[in-house]
Write a protein that holds these residues in place. Structure first.
Motif, PDB file in Angstrom:
ATOM      1  N   LEU A 127       0.820  -1.203   0.000  1.00 28.18           N
ATOM      2  CA  LEU A 127       0.000   0.000   0.000  1.00 28.18           C
ATOM      3  C   LEU A 127       0.856   1.256   0.000  1.00 28.18           C
ATOM      4  CD1 LEU A 127      -2.760  -1.015   2.593  1.00 28.18           C
ATOM      5  CD2 LEU A 127      -3.128  -0.612   0.151  1.00 28.18           C
TER       6      LEU A 127
ATOM      7  N   GLY B 171       1.978   2.051  -3.313  1.00 28.66           N
ATOM      8  CA  GLY B 171       0.917   2.165  -4.310  1.00 28.66           C
ATOM      9  C   GLY B 171       0.843   0.971  -5.231  1.00 28.66           C
TER      10      GLY B 171
ATOM     11  N   PHE C 286      -0.500  -2.237  -4.232  1.00 23.83           N
ATOM     12  CA  PHE C 286      -1.484  -3.255  -3.860  1.00 23.83           C
ATOM     13  C   PHE C 286      -2.524  -3.408  -4.965  1.00 23.83           C
ATOM     14  CE2 PHE C 286      -5.581  -4.544  -2.191  1.00 23.83           C
ATOM     15  CZ  PHE C 286      -5.248  -5.691  -1.501  1.00 23.83           C
ATOM     16  N   SER C 287      -2.849  -4.659  -5.284  1.00 27.54           N
ATOM     17  CA  SER C 287      -3.914  -4.915  -6.248  1.00 27.54           C
ATOM     18  C   SER C 287      -4.441  -6.323  -6.032  1.00 27.54           C
ATOM     19  CB  SER C 287      -3.403  -4.777  -7.691  1.00 27.54           C
ATOM     20  OG  SER C 287      -2.433  -5.760  -7.981  1.00 27.54           O
TER      21      SER C 287
ATOM     22  N   TRP D  27      -7.126  -2.728  -9.407  1.00 27.77           N
ATOM     23  CA  TRP D  27      -5.997  -1.897  -8.992  1.00 27.77           C
ATOM     24  C   TRP D  27      -6.543  -0.599  -8.398  1.00 27.77           C
ATOM     25  CZ3 TRP D  27      -0.717  -3.150 -10.459  1.00 27.77           C
ATOM     26  CH2 TRP D  27       0.234  -2.264  -9.948  1.00 27.77           C
TER      27      TRP D  27
ATOM     28  N   ARG E  46      -4.362   5.517  -5.992  1.00 29.60           N
ATOM     29  CA  ARG E  46      -3.435   5.860  -4.913  1.00 29.60           C
ATOM     30  C   ARG E  46      -4.174   6.365  -3.681  1.00 29.60           C
ATOM     31  NH1 ARG E  46       2.178   6.649  -5.310  1.00 29.60           N
ATOM     32  NH2 ARG E  46       2.979   5.087  -6.760  1.00 29.60           N
TER      33      ARG E  46
ATOM     34  N   GLN F 129      -5.655   3.496  -1.805  1.00 29.53           N
ATOM     35  CA  GLN F 129      -4.596   2.707  -1.165  1.00 29.53           C
ATOM     36  C   GLN F 129      -4.093   3.396   0.101  1.00 29.53           C
ATOM     37  OE1 GLN F 129      -1.849   0.341  -3.227  1.00 29.53           O
ATOM     38  NE2 GLN F 129      -2.693   0.723  -5.261  1.00 29.53           N
TER      39      GLN F 129
ATOM     40  N   SER G  30      -0.481  -8.902  -0.076  1.00 30.76           N
ATOM     41  CA  SER G  30      -0.378  -7.872  -1.114  1.00 30.76           C
ATOM     42  C   SER G  30      -1.419  -8.056  -2.207  1.00 30.76           C
ATOM     43  CB  SER G  30       1.028  -7.888  -1.735  1.00 30.76           C
ATOM     44  OG  SER G  30       1.317  -9.142  -2.323  1.00 30.76           O
TER      45      SER G  30
END
Length: 404
Positions: free
Chosen positions: A90, A93, A95-96, A180, A183, A186, A312
């Motif tokens: 996170l 930026g 994380f997905s 996704w 930002r 996240q 993640s």
């Protein structure tokens, strides 16, 4: 720069393991070296107790009793690894929700998790407890477990190449990125996770819980940032990759943590937990290690990488975790008494020191330190054969075709 940084993460993993052992000794009087699957098997027991299973009546849970939550420091280690990788991904930026498997890969991930869970509890440890921490603390069982684990992975590799069985092993890639978040989203999730951690530290004041949670956060973030995976290093050992970097990373980390463990045992004279079930024999290590290796070969994950990957956003790793925790480990708990009725105890229980190679002093330490050195020199820099290169090239072509 990236190449050197990955070595740094491998060394940090060893240093953190050493720090955890020392702090555990200061608090509890015993240097504890980390493992993860014992806690996961206990979580699985709690899960099935919600459906009426009398967990307390199973012999396995007498050997590995389920702790009260506010004292379950190994549970908080698992929580920490997952949250640590979540925080790291996170904050960058990255994380997905990704690695969403197709049907065949989902089945492989689940079945692999089941075999990992069953095998690791039969062996009394995993690639951390029986291999990483096991070697560091000089366990006699570490060598047969390693060989059995490698054999299990190799069996899956051979089956995946055979015409009659290759159809089960899907060559398709999971979807690389499914969702996704922006930002802003996240960073909002990151703030919520940090608030959750503060709350956990406040609600659970036990020093062991707090230390193991913080340690979990460190190694979870280190695993994610360094992409550390023991399963990958084992596949490289049997020639499944041109690049042998993961062998080099794991070998350096293993050598570092072993030397540091020897400092605590010989230099500081700390009483150490040697991470194995003394009531079991080497036969459990061999059979359990082989089953464990089969599971890793199917799931493409080890117990450590599975946790930081799912933190993640890796769905394939999450499926493996569920198979391990809620199916594989509980299944072994149910069959624990059966195995102990048919497999003899080859080595009778004895004081814990008798089960360590360190009973032979410096000679034992040298034997332990030689393993990662030989592993590094023989396999870490070995050039792949022409046949191995050809297989790797074919895999690359198939991967590009799948991507197209």
């Amino acid at each position: 720069m990236k190449f050197n940084t990955m070595y740094l993460y491998a060394v940090i993993l060893a240093l953190a393991s050493f720090a955890l052992a020392v702090l555990s000794y200061i608090i509890s009087g015993q240097a504890l070296w980390w493992g993860v699957t014992g806690a996961e098997s206990q979580m699985g027991g709690i899960f099935w107790s919600l459906f009426g299973l009398h967990v307390s009546s199973l012999a396995y849970y007498h050997v590995y009793p389920i702790p009260v939550l506010d004292k379950a420091f190994t549970w908080f280690l698992v929580f920490g690894i997952i949250l640590g990788s979540l925080i790291a991904s996170l904050s960058r930026g990255e994380f997905s929700i990704r690695q969403v498997p197709n049907r065949n890969l989902a089945i492989q991930a689940l079945l692999g998790g089941v075999l990992i869970g069953y095998g690791t509890r039969m062996a009394g440890g995993c690639n951390i407890g029986d291999f990483y921490s096991g070697f560091a603390t000089g366990s006699f069982w570490a060598f047969p477990f390693f060989l059995a684990m490698i054999s299990g992975i190799y069996t899956i590799v051979v089956l995946s190449r055979h015409r009659r069985t290759a159809g089960f092993f899907s060559s398709a890639k999971p979807r690389p990125s499914f969702i996704w978040p922006s930002r802003g989203i996240q960073y909002s999730i990151l703030a919520a996770v940090i608030a959750l951690l503060v709350l956990l530290i406040y609600l659970f004041p036990d020093p062991m819980v707090r230390i193991w949670l913080i340690f979990g956060l460190v190694i979870g973030s280190v695993g994610y940032l360094g992409s550390l995976c023991f399963q990958t290093s084992f596949r490289e050992t049997i020639g499944e990759s041109k690049d042998r970097q993961m062998i080099r990373l794991v070998a350096v980390s293993l050598l570092t943590v072993s030397i540091l463990a020897q400092v605590t045992i010989f230099g500081l004279h700390m009483r150490t937990n040697f991470f194995f079930d003394q009531n079991q024999s080497v036969l459990y290590q061999v059979l359990g290690g082989f089953i464990f290796g089969l599971g890793m070969g199917l799931a493409f994950n080890c117990t450590y990488s599975m946790e930081w990957r799912m933190g993640s956003g890796n769905i394939q790793a999450l499926i493996t975790f569920m198979g391990l925790t809620f199916i594989g480990a509980p299944l072994y708990a149910i069959s624990y008494s059966f195995w102990h009725s048919i497999i003899p105890v080859v080595v009778e229980p004895a004081p814990y020191w008798q089960f360590s190679i360190y009973r032979y002093g410096i000679i034992g330490a040298v034997i332990i330190d030689l393993f990662p050195v030989v592993w590094l020199l023989v396999f870490g820099y070995r050039k792949p054969s022409a046949r191995s290169n050809e297989r790797t090239d074919r895999k690359s072509v198939r991967a590009r075709q799948d991507a197209d």
